[in-house]
Scaffold this motif. Sequence first.
Motif, PDB file in Angstrom:
ATOM      1  N   THR A   1       4.525   7.118   7.793  1.00  0.00           N
ATOM      2  CA  THR A   1       3.792   6.008   8.411  1.00  0.00           C
ATOM      3  C   THR A   1       2.298   6.336   8.476  1.00  0.00           C
ATOM      4  O   THR A   1       1.467   5.441   8.333  1.00  0.00           O
ATOM      5  CB  THR A   1       4.322   5.682   9.816  1.00  0.00           C
ATOM      6  OG1 THR A   1       4.262   6.852  10.626  1.00  0.00           O
ATOM      7  CG2 THR A   1       5.726   5.146   9.757  1.00  0.00           C
ATOM      8  N   GLY A   2       1.959   7.604   8.668  1.00  0.00           N
ATOM      9  CA  GLY A   2       0.548   7.985   8.663  1.00  0.00           C
ATOM     10  C   GLY A   2      -0.090   7.705   7.315  1.00  0.00           C
ATOM     11  O   GLY A   2      -1.230   7.232   7.240  1.00  0.00           O
ATOM     12  N   GLN A   3       0.635   7.985   6.223  1.00  0.00           N
ATOM     13  CA  GLN A   3       0.108   7.703   4.885  1.00  0.00           C
ATOM     14  C   GLN A   3      -0.047   6.198   4.675  1.00  0.00           C
ATOM     15  O   GLN A   3      -1.019   5.739   4.084  1.00  0.00           O
ATOM     16  CB  GLN A   3       1.037   8.288   3.827  1.00  0.00           C
ATOM     17  CG  GLN A   3       1.051   9.799   3.815  1.00  0.00           C
ATOM     18  CD  GLN A   3       2.061  10.346   2.832  1.00  0.00           C
ATOM     19  OE1 GLN A   3       2.317   9.761   1.794  1.00  0.00           O
ATOM     20  NE2 GLN A   3       2.649  11.490   3.176  1.00  0.00           N
ATOM     21  N   ARG A   4       0.929   5.433   5.165  1.00  0.00           N
ATOM     22  CA  ARG A   4       0.844   3.970   5.015  1.00  0.00           C
ATOM     23  C   ARG A   4      -0.330   3.410   5.814  1.00  0.00           C
ATOM     24  O   ARG A   4      -1.065   2.546   5.335  1.00  0.00           O
ATOM     25  CB  ARG A   4       2.143   3.316   5.463  1.00  0.00           C
ATOM     26  CG  ARG A   4       3.321   3.597   4.564  1.00  0.00           C
ATOM     27  CD  ARG A   4       4.567   2.839   5.027  1.00  0.00           C
ATOM     28  NE  ARG A   4       5.733   3.182   4.287  1.00  0.00           N
ATOM     29  CZ  ARG A   4       6.060   2.693   3.085  1.00  0.00           C
ATOM     30  NH1 ARG A   4       5.271   1.832   2.517  1.00  0.00           N
ATOM     31  NH2 ARG A   4       7.164   3.066   2.485  1.00  0.00           N
ATOM     32  N   ILE A   5      -0.508   3.901   7.011  1.00  0.00           N
ATOM     33  CA  ILE A   5      -1.611   3.417   7.845  1.00  0.00           C
ATOM     34  C   ILE A   5      -2.948   3.817   7.228  1.00  0.00           C
ATOM     35  O   ILE A   5      -3.917   3.051   7.274  1.00  0.00           O
ATOM     36  CB  ILE A   5      -1.457   3.930   9.288  1.00  0.00           C
ATOM     37  CG1 ILE A   5      -0.272   3.222   9.947  1.00  0.00           C
ATOM     38  CG2 ILE A   5      -2.730   3.698  10.094  1.00  0.00           C
ATOM     39  CD1 ILE A   5       0.116   3.754  11.302  1.00  0.00           C
ATOM     40  N   ALA A   6      -3.015   4.977   6.606  1.00  0.00           N
ATOM     41  CA  ALA A   6      -4.254   5.386   5.928  1.00  0.00           C
ATOM     42  C   ALA A   6      -4.578   4.427   4.780  1.00  0.00           C
ATOM     43  O   ALA A   6      -5.749   4.088   4.566  1.00  0.00           O
ATOM     44  CB  ALA A   6      -4.118   6.818   5.410  1.00  0.00           C
ATOM     45  N   LYS A   7      -3.551   3.967   4.042  1.00  0.00           N
ATOM     46  CA  LYS A   7      -3.786   2.997   2.973  1.00  0.00           C
ATOM     47  C   LYS A   7      -4.319   1.686   3.541  1.00  0.00           C
ATOM     48  O   LYS A   7      -5.227   1.066   2.979  1.00  0.00           O
ATOM     49  CB  LYS A   7      -2.493   2.738   2.191  1.00  0.00           C
ATOM     50  CG  LYS A   7      -2.086   3.885   1.302  1.00  0.00           C
ATOM     51  CD  LYS A   7      -0.724   3.716   0.700  1.00  0.00           C
ATOM     52  CE  LYS A   7      -0.636   2.592  -0.262  1.00  0.00           C
ATOM     53  NZ  LYS A   7       0.702   2.491  -0.904  1.00  0.00           N
ATOM     54  N   VAL A   8      -3.755   1.262   4.666  1.00  0.00           N
ATOM     55  CA  VAL A   8      -4.201   0.023   5.306  1.00  0.00           C
ATOM     56  C   VAL A   8      -5.644   0.182   5.786  1.00  0.00           C
ATOM     57  O   VAL A   8      -6.477  -0.709   5.586  1.00  0.00           O
ATOM     58  CB  VAL A   8      -3.271  -0.343   6.486  1.00  0.00           C
ATOM     59  CG1 VAL A   8      -3.865  -1.464   7.324  1.00  0.00           C
ATOM     60  CG2 VAL A   8      -1.898  -0.733   5.958  1.00  0.00           C
ATOM     61  N   ALA A   9      -5.942   1.318   6.401  1.00  0.00           N
ATOM     62  CA  ALA A   9      -7.307   1.543   6.896  1.00  0.00           C
ATOM     63  C   ALA A   9      -8.299   1.540   5.740  1.00  0.00           C
ATOM     64  O   ALA A   9      -9.404   0.988   5.863  1.00  0.00           O
ATOM     65  CB  ALA A   9      -7.362   2.865   7.655  1.00  0.00           C
ATOM     66  N   GLU A  10      -7.933   2.117   4.595  1.00  0.00           N
ATOM     67  CA  GLU A  10      -8.802   2.122   3.425  1.00  0.00           C
ATOM     68  C   GLU A  10      -9.044   0.700   2.918  1.00  0.00           C
ATOM     69  O   GLU A  10     -10.176   0.318   2.613  1.00  0.00           O
ATOM     70  CB  GLU A  10      -8.186   2.987   2.317  1.00  0.00           C
ATOM     71  CG  GLU A  10      -8.876   2.910   0.986  1.00  0.00           C
ATOM     72  CD  GLU A  10     -10.308   3.438   0.995  1.00  0.00           C
ATOM     73  OE1 GLU A  10     -10.625   4.239   1.874  1.00  0.00           O
ATOM     74  OE2 GLU A  10     -11.092   3.018   0.122  1.00  0.00           O
ATOM     75  N   ALA A  11      -7.988  -0.097   2.850  1.00  0.00           N
ATOM     76  CA  ALA A  11      -8.131  -1.487   2.397  1.00  0.00           C
ATOM     77  C   ALA A  11      -9.018  -2.270   3.358  1.00  0.00           C
ATOM     78  O   ALA A  11      -9.878  -3.053   2.927  1.00  0.00           O
ATOM     79  CB  ALA A  11      -6.763  -2.152   2.275  1.00  0.00           C
ATOM     80  N   MET A  12      -8.837  -2.066   4.642  1.00  0.00           N
ATOM     81  CA  MET A  12      -9.650  -2.789   5.621  1.00  0.00           C
ATOM     82  C   MET A  12     -11.101  -2.325   5.557  1.00  0.00           C
ATOM     83  O   MET A  12     -12.023  -3.128   5.731  1.00  0.00           O
ATOM     84  CB  MET A  12      -9.089  -2.600   7.032  1.00  0.00           C
ATOM     85  CG  MET A  12      -7.674  -3.153   7.208  1.00  0.00           C
ATOM     86  SD  MET A  12      -7.460  -4.857   6.632  1.00  0.00           S
ATOM     87  CE  MET A  12      -8.417  -5.741   7.809  1.00  0.00           C
TER      88      MET A  12
END
Length: 178
Positions: A109-120
């Motif tokens: 989930t940390g990796q997924r949230i990092a992807k979301v943060a990068e997109a945002m």
Amino acid sequence: MRPMAVARDGRPQTSTPSAMVRELLDIADYIANLRDAIALLRANELTRDRLPMVHEELSEVVAATAGATNSIMGTAESILGLPAGPDYREAVEAKIYDIFEACAFQDITGQRIAKVAEAMSQLEGRLARFSTAVKARDAAGIDEMEADRRSRSESLLLNGPQMGGPATAQDAIDALFA
């Protein structure tokens, strides 16, 4: 003496041909810059790839978190129900390993949230560049729907998670119910 006309942006308008040509060239440059700024937004990429990915990743985070929570709670509950006996320690250790395994969700989930943060972050950067390029200003006033949402949130005290932890410490909340 003929009064000088004023443009929408406050600049005095002139009627000489060279001034008009210069203004038309300024407008053409502005439109060209605006088109470039819009192209740099890559809005189609955002709506086709980035934003759907954000939704999918966050949905996966919610599902993984719920699954891990259920697994941890179920395993902890089963530990409480273990019968006392010579194999008790071994059984507890096996259940604890199940809990450790369920806690591995945090890495994914940390990796997924990092992807979301990068997109945002990319979205934020593109919007900031666009806003600067077109010299955009926020409209006056507050969106009526946003005002209603804020009012409802305040009346229902739906403040959600707060940065840096809850404003009211858990000990204080526990003391209220003691």
